[in-house]
Design a protein around this motif. Structure first.
Motif, mmCIF file in Angstrom:
data_model
loop_
_atom_site.group_PDB
_atom_site.id
_atom_site.type_symbol
_atom_site.label_atom_id
_atom_site.label_comp_id
_atom_site.label_asym_id
_atom_site.label_seq_id
_atom_site.Cartn_x
_atom_site.Cartn_y
_atom_site.Cartn_z
ATOM 1 N N PHE A 160 -16.624 1.808 2.984
ATOM 2 C CA PHE A 160 -15.936 0.540 2.797
ATOM 3 C C PHE A 160 -15.098 0.665 1.525
ATOM 4 O O PHE A 160 -15.301 1.576 0.719
ATOM 5 N N ARG A 161 -14.182 -0.269 1.345
ATOM 6 C CA ARG A 161 -13.428 -0.289 0.101
ATOM 7 C C ARG A 161 -13.167 -1.722 -0.336
ATOM 8 O O ARG A 161 -13.103 -2.623 0.488
ATOM 9 N N GLN A 162 -13.011 -1.860 -1.655
ATOM 10 C CA GLN A 162 -12.780 -3.178 -2.225
ATOM 11 C C GLN A 162 -11.727 -3.078 -3.309
ATOM 12 O O GLN A 162 -11.925 -2.377 -4.314
ATOM 13 N N ALA A 163 -10.611 -3.750 -3.083
ATOM 14 C CA ALA A 163 -9.549 -3.801 -4.080
ATOM 15 C C ALA A 163 -9.815 -4.969 -5.032
ATOM 16 O O ALA A 163 -10.545 -5.905 -4.681
ATOM 17 N N PRO A 164 -9.228 -4.937 -6.223
ATOM 18 C CA PRO A 164 -9.459 -6.023 -7.188
ATOM 19 C C PRO A 164 -9.102 -7.383 -6.608
ATOM 20 O O PRO A 164 -8.028 -7.562 -6.031
ATOM 21 N N GLY A 165 -10.020 -8.305 -6.738
ATOM 22 C CA GLY A 165 -9.777 -9.660 -6.264
ATOM 23 C C GLY A 165 -9.870 -9.840 -4.771
ATOM 24 O O GLY A 165 -9.567 -10.934 -4.262
ATOM 25 N N LYS A 166 -10.287 -8.811 -4.044
ATOM 26 C CA LYS A 166 -10.377 -8.895 -2.588
ATOM 27 C C LYS A 166 -11.790 -8.619 -2.120
ATOM 28 O O LYS A 166 -12.630 -8.134 -2.876
#
Length: 122
Positions: free
Chosen positions: A37-43
């Protein structure tokens, strides 16, 4: 409980490649489907790719299809994610995830790694 440790993140230019690794310990690796999985800043955290316990079945998010390859080496208890043709929008913290079954279901994730940062510059 399984322990997951990611590595391989870093800074890369757009168009470049990276291979992420996730070393697993604590239970029979081949008995469990794994994913990224991935998580970008603020998302929110989003699904990227997954693979069955045997490695015979893979799944990809549309956003990475054709540019990402998930694989596993059950003898080494290691999961991989090869990312090619990287784009700035691929910038995120990438997390390794383990499920409690041999087949993949995001709802069956019961363990997460600490994440590895991938930054793609334009």
């Amino acid at each position: 409980q399984v322990q997951l440790v990611e590595s391989g993140g870093g800074l890369v230019q757009a168009g470049g490649s990276l291979r992420l690794s996730c070393a697993a310990s604590g239970r029979t690796f081949s008995s469990h489907a794994m994913g990224w999985f991935r998580q970008a800043p603020g998302k929110e955290r989003y699904f990227v790719a997954a693979i069955s316990g045997s490695g015979g079945t893979t799944y990809y998010a549309d956003s990475v299809k054709g540019r990402a390859t998930i694989s596993r080496d059950n003898a080494k208890n290691t999961l991989y994610l090869q990312m090619d043709s990287l784009k700035p929008e691929d910038t995120a913290v990438y997390y390794c995830a383990a499920t409690y079954g041999r087949t993949w279901s995001s709802g069956n994730v019961d363990c997460w790694g600490q994440g590895t940062q991938v930054t793609v510059s334009s």
